[in-house]
Design an enzyme around this catalytic site. Structure first.
Site, short mmCIF file in Angstrom:
data_model
loop_
_atom_site.label_atom_id
_atom_site.label_comp_id
_atom_site.label_asym_id
_atom_site.label_seq_id
_atom_site.Cartn_x
_atom_site.Cartn_y
_atom_site.Cartn_z
N HIS A 117 36.79 -16.93 -20.02
CA HIS A 117 36.96 -15.84 -19.05
C HIS A 117 38.43 -15.70 -18.65
CE1 HIS A 117 35.52 -13.53 -15.37
NE2 HIS A 117 36.76 -13.83 -15.05
N GLU A 118 39.07 -16.84 -18.34
CA GLU A 118 40.46 -16.79 -17.84
C GLU A 118 41.45 -16.44 -18.95
OE1 GLU A 118 40.72 -16.60 -14.76
OE2 GLU A 118 38.81 -17.50 -14.19
N GLY B 16 38.27 -19.98 -10.86
CA GLY B 16 39.41 -19.80 -11.75
C GLY B 16 40.18 -18.55 -11.39
N CYS C 79 33.76 -12.26 -11.19
CA CYS C 79 35.22 -12.31 -11.25
C CYS C 79 35.79 -11.90 -9.90
CB CYS C 79 35.71 -11.36 -12.35
SG CYS C 79 37.50 -11.30 -12.49
N LEU C 80 36.82 -12.60 -9.46
CA LEU C 80 37.45 -12.28 -8.18
C LEU C 80 38.05 -10.87 -8.18
CD1 LEU C 80 39.21 -15.72 -7.59
CD2 LEU C 80 37.22 -14.83 -6.35
N GLN D 22 45.83 -11.48 -12.29
CA GLN D 22 45.01 -11.15 -11.11
C GLN D 22 45.82 -11.15 -9.82
OE1 GLN D 22 41.73 -14.14 -12.25
NE2 GLN D 22 40.62 -12.51 -11.20
N HIS E 16 41.59 -12.80 -19.45
CA HIS E 16 42.44 -12.11 -18.47
C HIS E 16 43.89 -11.99 -18.97
CE1 HIS E 16 40.18 -11.29 -14.82
NE2 HIS E 16 39.68 -12.51 -14.76
NI NI Z 1 38.09 -13.18 -13.60
#
Ligand code: NI
Length: 157
Positions: free
Chosen positions: A133-134, A47, A91-92, A52, A137
């Site tokens: 999670h997304e 995701g 997380c990226l 991000q 963000h």
């Molecule tokens: Ni993330």
């Protein structure tokens, strides 16, 4: 299409609250495509949220890599949460860490798809966790802000 730079923890763009998308125009469709391309370029990403990649709009792409394909979510809102579980997350934007986070087990989510149609998801499991999670963000919240434990990941490769 373009692969975008993924901003990492410490970058103030990740702490901002994103603006809702008002109109799904060419620009928004381009952002969705670029975000998908960026997600697929990552090693284990499932995701990606617009902040991000430095875009402060309420846009998310998800692909759980389970054969169900890409989900493009514009203005996603979690409208119902049930249950509680502690799950492992990464997380990226926080590449070297993983952590345990308390999440709802079941969520309902309303969003607009790329064609402008209102959509509804009711789900459990990995998709429910990913949606939480997304959408966090989009409100400037990283999993590390909520984690009950954070650990350094074993190096890959
Ligand atoms: Ni993330």
């Amino acid at each position: 299409m373009a692969v975008l730079e993924i901003h990492k923890a410490g970058d103030p763009v990740l702490k901002k609250v994103c603006e809702p998308v008002k109109r799904i125009d060419k620009k928004v469709k381009r952002i969705l495509k670029d975000m998908a391309e960026t997600l697929y370029k990552t090693k284990n990403g499932i995701g990606l949220a617009a902040p991000q990649v430095g875009i402060l709009q309420r846009i998310v792409v998800i692909d759980l890599q389970d054969g169900n394909g890409l989900l493009e979510l514009i203005n996603p809102v979690i409208t119902k949460k049930e249950g509680s579980q502690v799950v492992g997350e990464g997380c990226l934007s926080v590449p070297n860490f993983e952590g345990e986070v308390e999440r709802a087990v079941y969520v309902e989510c309303e969003y607009t798809d790329a064609s402008g149609k209102k959509q509804f998801i009711a789900t459990e499991g990995l998709l429910a966790i990913c949606l939480q999670h997304e959408t966090d963000h989009l409100d400037g919240i990283l999993f590390t802000d909520k984690a009950v434990t954070i650990t350094l990941k074993a190096p890959e490769d």
